[in-house]
Motif scaffolding. Structure first.
Motif, PDB file in Angstrom:
ATOM      1  N   MET A   1      81.644   2.819 -79.507  1.00 33.93           N
ATOM      2  CA  MET A   1      80.653   1.989 -78.806  1.00 33.93           C
ATOM      3  C   MET A   1      81.329   0.994 -77.860  1.00 33.93           C
ATOM      4  SD  MET A   1      77.511   2.761 -79.469  1.00 33.93           S
ATOM      5  CE  MET A   1      76.533   1.283 -79.251  1.00 33.93           C
ATOM      6  N   ASN A   2      82.448   0.444 -78.311  1.00 37.67           N
ATOM      7  CA  ASN A   2      83.146  -0.525 -77.482  1.00 37.67           C
ATOM      8  C   ASN A   2      83.664   0.126 -76.201  1.00 37.67           C
ATOM      9  OD1 ASN A   2      84.141  -3.218 -77.069  1.00 37.67           O
ATOM     10  ND2 ASN A   2      86.193  -2.434 -77.459  1.00 37.67           N
ATOM     11  N   GLN A   3      84.172   1.372 -76.318  1.00 38.13           N
ATOM     12  CA  GLN A   3      84.649   2.079 -75.132  1.00 38.13           C
ATOM     13  C   GLN A   3      83.504   2.404 -74.174  1.00 38.13           C
ATOM     14  OE1 GLN A   3      86.740   5.455 -76.735  1.00 38.13           O
ATOM     15  NE2 GLN A   3      88.656   4.298 -77.010  1.00 38.13           N
ATOM     16  N   LEU A   4      82.347   2.747 -74.729  1.00 37.03           N
ATOM     17  CA  LEU A   4      81.166   3.015 -73.896  1.00 37.03           C
ATOM     18  C   LEU A   4      80.743   1.744 -73.171  1.00 37.03           C
ATOM     19  CD1 LEU A   4      79.071   5.175 -73.106  1.00 37.03           C
ATOM     20  CD2 LEU A   4      77.667   4.383 -75.034  1.00 37.03           C
ATOM     21  N   PHE A   5      80.812   0.616 -73.887  1.00 34.67           N
ATOM     22  CA  PHE A   5      80.475  -0.654 -73.247  1.00 34.67           C
ATOM     23  C   PHE A   5      81.452  -0.966 -72.120  1.00 34.67           C
ATOM     24  CE2 PHE A   5      81.025  -5.215 -72.702  1.00 34.67           C
ATOM     25  CZ  PHE A   5      79.731  -5.619 -72.439  1.00 34.67           C
ATOM     26  N   ASN A   6      82.749  -0.772 -72.377  1.00 34.54           N
ATOM     27  CA  ASN A   6      83.751  -1.063 -71.351  1.00 34.54           C
ATOM     28  C   ASN A   6      83.520  -0.227 -70.099  1.00 34.54           C
ATOM     29  OD1 ASN A   6      85.000  -2.903 -73.015  1.00 34.54           O
ATOM     30  ND2 ASN A   6      86.522  -1.449 -73.777  1.00 34.54           N
ATOM     31  N   LEU A   7      83.174   1.044 -70.288  1.00 36.15           N
ATOM     32  CA  LEU A   7      82.895   1.910 -69.139  1.00 36.15           C
ATOM     33  C   LEU A   7      81.680   1.412 -68.368  1.00 36.15           C
ATOM     34  CD1 LEU A   7      83.380   4.457 -67.467  1.00 36.15           C
ATOM     35  CD2 LEU A   7      82.033   5.738 -69.155  1.00 36.15           C
ATOM     36  N   GLY A   8      80.630   1.034 -69.101  1.00 30.61           N
ATOM     37  CA  GLY A   8      79.443   0.499 -68.447  1.00 30.61           C
ATOM     38  C   GLY A   8      79.730  -0.784 -67.692  1.00 30.61           C
ATOM     39  N   LEU A   9      80.576  -1.636 -68.258  1.00 30.61           N
ATOM     40  CA  LEU A   9      80.927  -2.897 -67.620  1.00 30.61           C
ATOM     41  C   LEU A   9      81.690  -2.662 -66.326  1.00 30.61           C
ATOM     42  CD1 LEU A   9      80.769  -5.989 -68.009  1.00 30.61           C
ATOM     43  CD2 LEU A   9      83.015  -5.869 -69.115  1.00 30.61           C
ATOM     44  N   VAL A  10      82.626  -1.732 -66.354  1.00 28.44           N
ATOM     45  CA  VAL A  10      83.391  -1.407 -65.144  1.00 28.44           C
ATOM     46  C   VAL A  10      82.467  -0.879 -64.049  1.00 28.44           C
ATOM     47  CG1 VAL A  10      85.105   0.184 -64.182  1.00 28.44           C
ATOM     48  CG2 VAL A  10      85.566  -0.990 -66.338  1.00 28.44           C
ATOM     49  N   LEU A  11      81.542  -0.004 -64.425  1.00 29.02           N
ATOM     50  CA  LEU A  11      80.614   0.563 -63.427  1.00 29.02           C
ATOM     51  C   LEU A  11      79.644  -0.493 -62.910  1.00 29.02           C
ATOM     52  CD1 LEU A  11      79.909   4.003 -65.149  1.00 29.02           C
ATOM     53  CD2 LEU A  11      81.146   3.624 -63.001  1.00 29.02           C
ATOM     54  N   LEU A  12      79.226  -1.418 -63.760  1.00 26.47           N
ATOM     55  CA  LEU A  12      78.346  -2.506 -63.317  1.00 26.47           C
ATOM     56  C   LEU A  12      79.055  -3.381 -62.295  1.00 26.47           C
ATOM     57  CD1 LEU A  12      75.791  -4.278 -63.525  1.00 26.47           C
ATOM     58  CD2 LEU A  12      76.841  -5.421 -65.482  1.00 26.47           C
ATOM     59  N   ILE A  13      80.294  -3.763 -62.601  1.00 24.31           N
ATOM     60  CA  ILE A  13      81.057  -4.588 -61.671  1.00 24.31           C
ATOM     61  C   ILE A  13      81.311  -3.824 -60.370  1.00 24.31           C
ATOM     62  CG2 ILE A  13      83.294  -5.690 -61.278  1.00 24.31           C
ATOM     63  CD1 ILE A  13      83.367  -6.311 -64.292  1.00 24.31           C
ATOM     64  N   ALA A  14      81.643  -2.531 -60.503  1.00 24.92           N
ATOM     65  CA  ALA A  14      81.898  -1.712 -59.309  1.00 24.92           C
ATOM     66  C   ALA A  14      80.663  -1.647 -58.415  1.00 24.92           C
ATOM     67  CB  ALA A  14      82.329  -0.309 -59.739  1.00 24.92           C
ATOM     68  N   TYR A  15      79.486  -1.534 -59.032  1.00 22.18           N
ATOM     69  CA  TYR A  15      78.252  -1.461 -58.251  1.00 22.18           C
ATOM     70  C   TYR A  15      77.991  -2.770 -57.511  1.00 22.18           C
ATOM     71  CZ  TYR A  15      73.298  -1.306 -57.125  1.00 22.18           C
ATOM     72  OH  TYR A  15      72.103  -1.376 -56.461  1.00 22.18           O
ATOM     73  N   LEU A  16      78.165  -3.893 -58.217  1.00 19.42           N
ATOM     74  CA  LEU A  16      77.900  -5.186 -57.590  1.00 19.42           C
ATOM     75  C   LEU A  16      78.896  -5.482 -56.474  1.00 19.42           C
ATOM     76  CD1 LEU A  16      76.996  -7.253 -60.778  1.00 19.42           C
ATOM     77  CD2 LEU A  16      75.449  -6.501 -58.986  1.00 19.42           C
ATOM     78  N   VAL A  17      80.159  -5.117 -56.685  1.00 14.33           N
ATOM     79  CA  VAL A  17      81.157  -5.308 -55.634  1.00 14.33           C
ATOM     80  C   VAL A  17      80.864  -4.385 -54.452  1.00 14.33           C
ATOM     81  CG1 VAL A  17      83.599  -5.033 -55.041  1.00 14.33           C
ATOM     82  CG2 VAL A  17      82.956  -6.109 -57.208  1.00 14.33           C
ATOM     83  N   ALA A  18      80.465  -3.140 -54.755  1.00 12.37           N
ATOM     84  CA  ALA A  18      80.177  -2.171 -53.693  1.00 12.37           C
ATOM     85  C   ALA A  18      78.999  -2.613 -52.838  1.00 12.37           C
ATOM     86  CB  ALA A  18      79.916  -0.797 -54.299  1.00 12.37           C
ATOM     87  N   THR A  19      77.968  -3.191 -53.453  1.00 11.19           N
ATOM     88  CA  THR A  19      76.805  -3.634 -52.681  1.00 11.19           C
ATOM     89  C   THR A  19      77.169  -4.744 -51.705  1.00 11.19           C
ATOM     90  OG1 THR A  19      76.187  -5.166 -54.464  1.00 11.19           O
ATOM     91  CG2 THR A  19      75.125  -3.010 -54.454  1.00 11.19           C
TER      92      THR A  19
END
Length: 392
Positions: A1-19
């Protein structure tokens, strides 16, 4: 679960930076959509798995049930729009519905990350740091490329709303420097020239004054306080030197003889949409004219959630949304006897949500910054409730 969270966090940050950094050209737009889609799937999977456990958000915070129902209603109207129901004005583009889902999912993701201890101290510092960098990057671009209007270099960027949406989580993370964090983000918002965001900050400032005993002024003197105070003073001085004339011009020209008496002709847009709704058939009055029908009716989105939802989903949809807001307020009031500071910050989240809903609308990609603040604080509040023996 922690690894799934870390992946989601990276993608969330990537999306916000990309926008903040990618343009709307087709190639970069596709990259942004891929990041958003992958992030939404990962965050939704994580939230679903966590939601099967005891601390699910719909049980702890009842407003979230109506929020999810309202988002599903938007989805239903989007589907109906494909067959031009409930009117031919219904918009067929999925973008805003996807954004609505992303906002809810991001809130759930951050909430569950807090309550199940997957969002560690280092991760939240990194997350908030990246969010601030993204907002500052957008502000820098706007200040480096001002618009020329009547001989005045005008700065106008939505990063002002971003700084307001980050305020609650930043004040919680730096409680001992909360006053200076408030001043710093106010200064940055003033530089953005976004009038609606400044009005929201004005309301927040009044709220701060009336609740200063709970929110505090300078609680502790240390190096962090010195740094926060220094940045706040620099921001205010820089605003006076570089952006004061722009903000003054923005407010002086808020009244326009052709566009109306509220910025960017909002009063004309609102008046036209309300008049359309009043003269519509009974069915459209109660059930609306369809998903983002305002675009076909007036040529614009409403720039106001309440009018937007009234025209799109009728009295029925607007009632669900308003009841959801009332339930949100009632939910956070439960924190008042437990922790006045968290209660005040959560109430600030409500002020920001309603304020932006009044002046701009909240189904926008940068509303995810608000999701981070409200999701984090709801998670912290849940843990606080458990400490006091409240059942979830």
């Amino acid at each position: 679960m922690n690894q799934l969270f870390n992946l989601g966090l990276v993608l969330l940050i990537a999306y916000l930076v990309a926008t903040s950094s990618l343009s709307s050209v087709e190639g970069e737009k596709l990259i942004l959509q891929l990041i958003a889609g992958m992030g939404a799937l990962v965050m939704l999977s994580y939230s679903f798995l966590c939601g099967l456990k005891a601390l699910r958000i719909t049980k702890t915070w009842s407003f979230s049930r109506l929020w999810i129902i309202f988002t599903a209603l938007i989805g239903l109207y989007f589907v109906l729009a494909q067959i031009e129901l409930p009117s031919p004005y219904a918009w067929k583009n999925a973008r805003n519905f996807i954004i609505a889902i992303y906002i809810v999912v991001a809130t759930l993701f951050i909430y569950y990350g807090v309550v199940y201890r997957h969002l560690s101290e280092h991760k939240i510092i990194f997350l908030t740091g990246m969010l601030m960098v993204g907002a500052l990057f957008e502000l820098y671009n706007a200040m480096a490329n001002p618009l020329e209007k009547l001989g005045v270099e005008v700065i106008n960027t939505s990063s002002g709303y971003v700084f307001a949406m980050l305020l609650p989580i930043m004040m919680y993370r730096y409680r001992a420097q909360g006053f200076w964090v408030f001043v710093l983000l106010l200064g940055l918002t003033a530089m953005s020239g976004k009038r609606g965001a400044l009005v929201i900050f004005a309301v927040l400032a009044v709220y701060y004054v009336f609740n200063h005993r709970n929110l505090g002024l300078i609680v502790k003197f240390n190096w962090k306080t010195v740094v926060a105070a220094s940045f706040a003073v620099i921001a205010l001085v820089y605003f006076v030197e570089t952006a004061y004339e722009s903000v003054l011009f923005r407010f002086q020209t808020i009244v326009h003889p052709e566009r109306g008496t509220i910025g960017s002709g909002r009063d004309i847009i609102w008046g036209g949409l309300i008049e359309y709704w009043r003269s519509a058939s009974v069915g459209h009055i109660f059930l609306g004219s369809g998903y983002y029908s305002t675009i076909a009716i007036q040529g614009f989105v409403a720039h106001n959630d309440f009018i937007q939802f009234l025209v799109d989903y009728g009295l029925f949809g607007l009632l669900i949304y308003v009841v959801m807001l009332c339930m949100l307020y009632q939910n956070i009031r439960s924190m008042r006897p437990l922790d006045r500071y968290i209660y005040c910050l959560l109430f600030m989240c409500v002020i920001i949500l309603v304020g932006r809903g009044l002046f701009a609308g909240t189904l926008r990609s940068d509303q995810i910054y608000w999701s981070v603040s409200i999701g984090y604080l709801l998670g912290v509040a849940t843990l606080k409730r458990l400490e006091h023996g409240f059942k979830s």
